[in-house]
Design a protein around this motif. Sequence first.
Motif, PDB file in Angstrom:
ATOM      1  N   ALA A   1      -3.976  11.313 -10.870  1.00  0.00           N
ATOM      2  CA  ALA A   1      -4.158  10.553  -9.631  1.00  0.00           C
ATOM      3  C   ALA A   1      -5.632  10.418  -9.285  1.00  0.00           C
ATOM      4  O   ALA A   1      -6.099   9.348  -8.863  1.00  0.00           O
TER       5      ALA A   1
ATOM      6  N   ARG B   1      -7.803   6.946  -8.981  1.00  0.00           N
ATOM      7  CA  ARG B   1      -8.554   6.596  -7.761  1.00  0.00           C
ATOM      8  C   ARG B   1     -10.004   6.264  -8.104  1.00  0.00           C
ATOM      9  O   ARG B   1     -10.589   5.331  -7.540  1.00  0.00           O
TER      10      ARG B   1
ATOM     11  N   ALA C   1       0.825  -1.212   0.000  1.00  0.00           N
ATOM     12  CA  ALA C   1       0.000   0.000   0.000  1.00  0.00           C
ATOM     13  C   ALA C   1       0.858   1.260   0.000  1.00  0.00           C
ATOM     14  O   ALA C   1       0.454   2.302  -0.519  1.00  0.00           O
ATOM     15  N   LYS C   2       2.075   1.183   0.563  1.00  0.00           N
ATOM     16  CA  LYS C   2       2.974   2.339   0.550  1.00  0.00           C
ATOM     17  C   LYS C   2       3.390   2.697  -0.873  1.00  0.00           C
ATOM     18  O   LYS C   2       3.565   3.874  -1.201  1.00  0.00           O
ATOM     19  N   SER C   3       3.526   1.684  -1.703  1.00  0.00           N
ATOM     20  CA  SER C   3       3.888   1.927  -3.104  1.00  0.00           C
ATOM     21  C   SER C   3       2.751   2.613  -3.840  1.00  0.00           C
ATOM     22  O   SER C   3       2.976   3.450  -4.723  1.00  0.00           O
ATOM     23  N   VAL C   4       1.516   2.255  -3.492  1.00  0.00           N
ATOM     24  CA  VAL C   4       0.352   2.895  -4.111  1.00  0.00           C
ATOM     25  C   VAL C   4       0.368   4.391  -3.825  1.00  0.00           C
ATOM     26  O   VAL C   4       0.215   5.216  -4.738  1.00  0.00           O
ATOM     27  N   GLU C   5       0.545   4.762  -2.557  1.00  0.00           N
ATOM     28  CA  GLU C   5       0.556   6.171  -2.188  1.00  0.00           C
ATOM     29  C   GLU C   5       1.743   6.895  -2.815  1.00  0.00           C
ATOM     30  O   GLU C   5       1.634   8.051  -3.219  1.00  0.00           O
TER      31      GLU C   5
ATOM     32  N   LEU D   1       0.828   7.516  -6.569  1.00  0.00           N
ATOM     33  CA  LEU D   1      -0.205   8.529  -6.737  1.00  0.00           C
ATOM     34  C   LEU D   1       0.265   9.914  -6.311  1.00  0.00           C
ATOM     35  O   LEU D   1      -0.197  10.932  -6.844  1.00  0.00           O
ATOM     36  N   ALA D   2       1.211   9.963  -5.375  1.00  0.00           N
ATOM     37  CA  ALA D   2       1.705  11.266  -4.895  1.00  0.00           C
ATOM     38  C   ALA D   2       2.686  11.905  -5.862  1.00  0.00           C
ATOM     39  O   ALA D   2       2.959  13.116  -5.755  1.00  0.00           O
TER      40      ALA D   2
ATOM     41  N   GLN E   1      -2.093  15.642 -10.150  1.00  0.00           N
ATOM     42  CA  GLN E   1      -3.288  15.470  -9.307  1.00  0.00           C
ATOM     43  C   GLN E   1      -4.476  14.992 -10.133  1.00  0.00           C
ATOM     44  O   GLN E   1      -5.281  14.177  -9.673  1.00  0.00           O
TER      45      GLN E   1
END
Length: 353
Positions: free
Chosen positions: A307, A311, A292-296, A299-300, A304
């Motif tokens: 992203a 989502r 899940a850290k890779s997902v954030e 997307l970060a 925007q």
Amino acid sequence: MSLLAPLPGIGAAPVTGAAPRPLPLTKRQKAAVIVRLLVSQGASLPIAELPEELQERLTEDFAEMRLIDRDTLQAVVEEFVRELDAIGLSFPGGIEGALTMLDGHLSPSASNRLRRMLGASGKADPWERISGLDASRLLPVLEAESVEVGAVMLSKLAVSKAADLLGRLPGEKARRIAYAVSLTGNVDPETVRRIGLSLAVQLDAQPAKAFDTKPVDRVGAILNYSKAVTREAVLKGLEEEDRVFAEEVKKAIFTFTNIPMRIDARDVPKITRAVDQAVLVAALAGAKGEDAKSVEFILANISQRMAANIREEMEALGKVKEKDAEEAMSAIVARIREMEASGEIFLIAGDED
């Protein structure tokens, strides 16, 4: 300048009633005439690359010959040009040249056996062979040899390769070898040649490797494409058997979980563009736990607007099967590896902060 322009020290044919005839010359004398002609016009000839026996014969012919009349000179030049025009294909001449030309086409065992035979004959220049090898092949021999031999070795290599090798040595030995180079001025050529022959024998005696990559890299590559459960079980077993090797394997592994630690944030947009949108959405939607850290992270580090669109697609996709999520994440990792191999992106070293 024309090949037939007057030469210093070479006279013209005497003027008589009958047409002068070219002087009869041997093949060696004709070669000396061509060399004399080219040198007089400032040509740089690789005479030093000839066997020493041929260099001696050429010098002897130079010493014995005197004046050549213009008709003889013209006849020699015309014969030389005809022979050049008639050449359709040339071979390197000698086993060393043949091995160099066939490098990469012969099997390692056959190549090593032929090079050992060549070294045993004592006719080849060992430094020509040594200079063409990669630094990775030369380093083990340099590390094992004495400082004096190492100094001779570095002195015979190209400056760039010598600097590369010196940088790979431990500091103390590097300093000692660098100083020893300053003491090589009085080493005679025959000693340098014998050192080269000894090093060539050592290099040719190195066993051929069945694999091009290190064991750590091979295990890491295999685990990259293994399921997470399999990967964790294998790593746990490796830690019990050999903790040092297990740590090296961990550094070589690159999985979806490693994206925040190994990918430069500036490369994320490039990666997302290179991956199919449906695969990207499936991987992000199915990621959980450490993934899940890779997902954030992904997307970060994209726009925007993009992203937000991803989502929305993740929500619309709903729950993703674990198998499908792993396949999608593996596809992203494989694409990242391809981009790294082609030089499009660079992975951050596993032990970098």
